[in-house]
Motif scaffolding. Structure first.
Motif, PDB file in Angstrom:
ATOM      1  N   GLY A  33       0.787  -1.228   0.000  1.00 43.67           N
ATOM      2  CA  GLY A  33       0.000   0.000   0.000  1.00 43.67           C
ATOM      3  C   GLY A  33       0.814   1.270   0.000  1.00 43.67           C
ATOM      4  O   GLY A  33       0.254   2.362   0.118  1.00 43.67           O
ATOM      5  N   GLU A  34       2.136   1.172  -0.188  1.00 43.27           N
ATOM      6  CA  GLU A  34       3.010   2.347  -0.127  1.00 43.27           C
ATOM      7  C   GLU A  34       3.426   2.787  -1.522  1.00 43.27           C
ATOM      8  O   GLU A  34       3.690   1.968  -2.406  1.00 43.27           O
ATOM      9  N   PHE A  35       3.521   4.096  -1.694  1.00 46.11           N
ATOM     10  CA  PHE A  35       3.959   4.722  -2.945  1.00 46.11           C
ATOM     11  C   PHE A  35       5.302   5.383  -2.684  1.00 46.11           C
ATOM     12  O   PHE A  35       5.407   6.307  -1.881  1.00 46.11           O
ATOM     13  N   LEU A 183      -3.039   5.379 -10.407  1.00 48.93           N
ATOM     14  CA  LEU A 183      -1.948   4.571  -9.861  1.00 48.93           C
ATOM     15  C   LEU A 183      -2.020   4.501  -8.341  1.00 48.93           C
ATOM     16  O   LEU A 183      -1.851   3.435  -7.738  1.00 48.93           O
ATOM     17  N   ILE A 184      -2.273   5.638  -7.712  1.00 44.60           N
ATOM     18  CA  ILE A 184      -2.330   5.667  -6.249  1.00 44.60           C
ATOM     19  C   ILE A 184      -3.545   4.898  -5.742  1.00 44.60           C
ATOM     20  O   ILE A 184      -3.460   4.154  -4.761  1.00 44.60           O
ATOM     21  N   GLN A 191      -3.534  -2.876  -1.985  1.00 40.93           N
ATOM     22  CA  GLN A 191      -2.356  -3.023  -1.121  1.00 40.93           C
ATOM     23  C   GLN A 191      -1.140  -3.463  -1.937  1.00 40.93           C
ATOM     24  O   GLN A 191      -0.391  -4.380  -1.557  1.00 40.93           O
ATOM     25  N   ALA A 192      -0.971  -2.813  -3.078  1.00 40.82           N
ATOM     26  CA  ALA A 192       0.209  -3.030  -3.906  1.00 40.82           C
ATOM     27  C   ALA A 192       1.331  -2.116  -3.423  1.00 40.82           C
ATOM     28  O   ALA A 192       1.134  -1.243  -2.573  1.00 40.82           O
ATOM     29  N   ALA A 193       2.514  -2.321  -3.949  1.00 39.32           N
ATOM     30  CA  ALA A 193       3.646  -1.410  -3.734  1.00 39.32           C
ATOM     31  C   ALA A 193       3.914  -0.711  -5.056  1.00 39.32           C
ATOM     32  O   ALA A 193       4.100  -1.373  -6.080  1.00 39.32           O
ATOM     33  N   ALA A 207       4.109  11.175  -3.371  1.00 39.06           N
ATOM     34  CA  ALA A 207       4.596   9.910  -2.836  1.00 39.06           C
ATOM     35  C   ALA A 207       4.592   9.916  -1.308  1.00 39.06           C
ATOM     36  O   ALA A 207       4.701  10.966  -0.667  1.00 39.06           O
ATOM     37  N   ASP A 208       4.480   8.723  -0.734  1.00 39.43           N
ATOM     38  CA  ASP A 208       4.635   8.582   0.721  1.00 39.43           C
ATOM     39  C   ASP A 208       6.082   8.827   1.133  1.00 39.43           C
ATOM     40  O   ASP A 208       6.339   9.360   2.209  1.00 39.43           O
TER      41      ASP A 208
END
Length: 221
Positions: A33-35, A183-184, A191-193, A207-208
Motif C-alpha cells: 500500500g506504499e507509494f 496509480l495511487i 495493497q500493492a507497492a 509519494a509517501d
C-alpha cells in the motif's frame, strides 16, 4: 505487536557495467500500500533500478526479495513466470504491440494468465480516458494515449508490485494528475507497492516517501 513484513526488500544492491558502478549499497523496504518515488540525476541508474526490481536485469551485488521470496534464486523461466503474475510495469517507451488493437494490448496480461476478462479491460480503458478506443491500433494514437494504454495494461491484472518509469512524461498536466490518481488508487485499494521513477516534482510530491538515488547509494526523505 510485530510489524508486518515489507512487500519489497532490497539489501546492499549493486550494479556494474564492466568496472563502472551504476549504483551500489542500495537498501530499502517498501510496504504494501506504499507509494515510493525514486529521483536522482540523469545517468544514476533509476531505470536500471526498476529493471532489477522487475528481474529484467541482473545485479552484481546484494539481494532483492518480494514477499520474502529471493528473486536471485529464479532462473530466466522462473523470472518470466513471476513477472507475469506479480508485476505491472509502465515503460518509458510504451512497448505496446503494433499488430494488436488497444483492447488486445491491455488484455494481454490477463490472457497470459489465462484469465480473460473483457469487462475489466473495458473498465480499465475507461479509467484511463480511452473508453471507446479499444478497437484502434497503436499507430492511430497520440503519444499521450499510448502512455495511457501502457498504464492500463500494467494495472489490469491487479499486480502486487507496480513499477513506473516516468509514467506522466508524455501527458498534459490534467491527464497526468488523473493517471497519478489511478496509480495511487490501485496501490491503496489492492495493497500493492508502487515504485515510480520521475523527474516530475508534482508526481514525487504525492509519494509517501522519496528516495534519492546516486552512484554511491540511496537516501530517503
Amino acid at each position: 505487536m510485530t510489524a508486518p513484513s515489507p512487500l519489497v526488500r532490497v539489501e546492499s544492491l549493486g550494479k556494474r557495467y564492466g568496472t563502472t558502478h551504476v549504483f551500489r549499497n542500495v537498501s530499502f523496504d517498501v510496504a504494501r500500500g506504499e507509494f515510493v518515488a525514486i529521483v536522482g540525476e540523469s545517468g544514476v541508474g533509476k531505470s536500471t533500478m526498476l529493471n532489477c526490481l522487475a528481474a529484467l536485469d541482473d545485479w552484481d551485488e546484494g539481494r532483492i526479495a518480494l514477499d520474502g521470496h529471493d528473486l536471485g534464486s529464479l532462473d530466466e523461466s522462473g523470472r518470466a513466470q513471476w513477472r507475469r503474475r506479480q508485476v505491472g510495469f509502465v515503460f518509458q517507451a510504451f512497448h505496446v504491440l503494433p499488430h494488436l488493437d488497444v483492447a488486445q494490448n491491455v488484455a494481454l496480461p490477463l490472457m497470459l494468465l489465462q484469465r480473460p476478462d473483457p469487462a475489466r479491460v473495458q473498465g480499465m480503458l475507461a479509467a484511463v480516458g480511452l473508453g471507446g478506443l479499444g478497437d484502434r491500433l497503436p499507430q492511430q494514437l497520440s503519444g499521450g494515449q499510448l502512455q495511457r494504454v501502457a498504464i492500463a495494461r500494467a494495472l489490469v491484472h491487479q499486480p502486487p508490485l507496480l513499477l513506473a518509469d516516468e509514467p506522466t512524461g508524455n501527458l498534459d498536466p490534467r491527464t497526468a494528475e488523473q493517471v497519478m490518481d489511478l496509480l495511487i488508487a490501485q496501490t491503496r485499494t489492492h495493497q500493492a507497492a508502487l515504485m515510480l521513477v520521475t523527474h516530475s516534482s508534482a508526481a514525487a510530491a504525492r509519494a509517501d516517501r522519496v528516495l534519492h538515488l546516486s552512484a554511491e547509494g540511496i537516501a530517503g526523505t
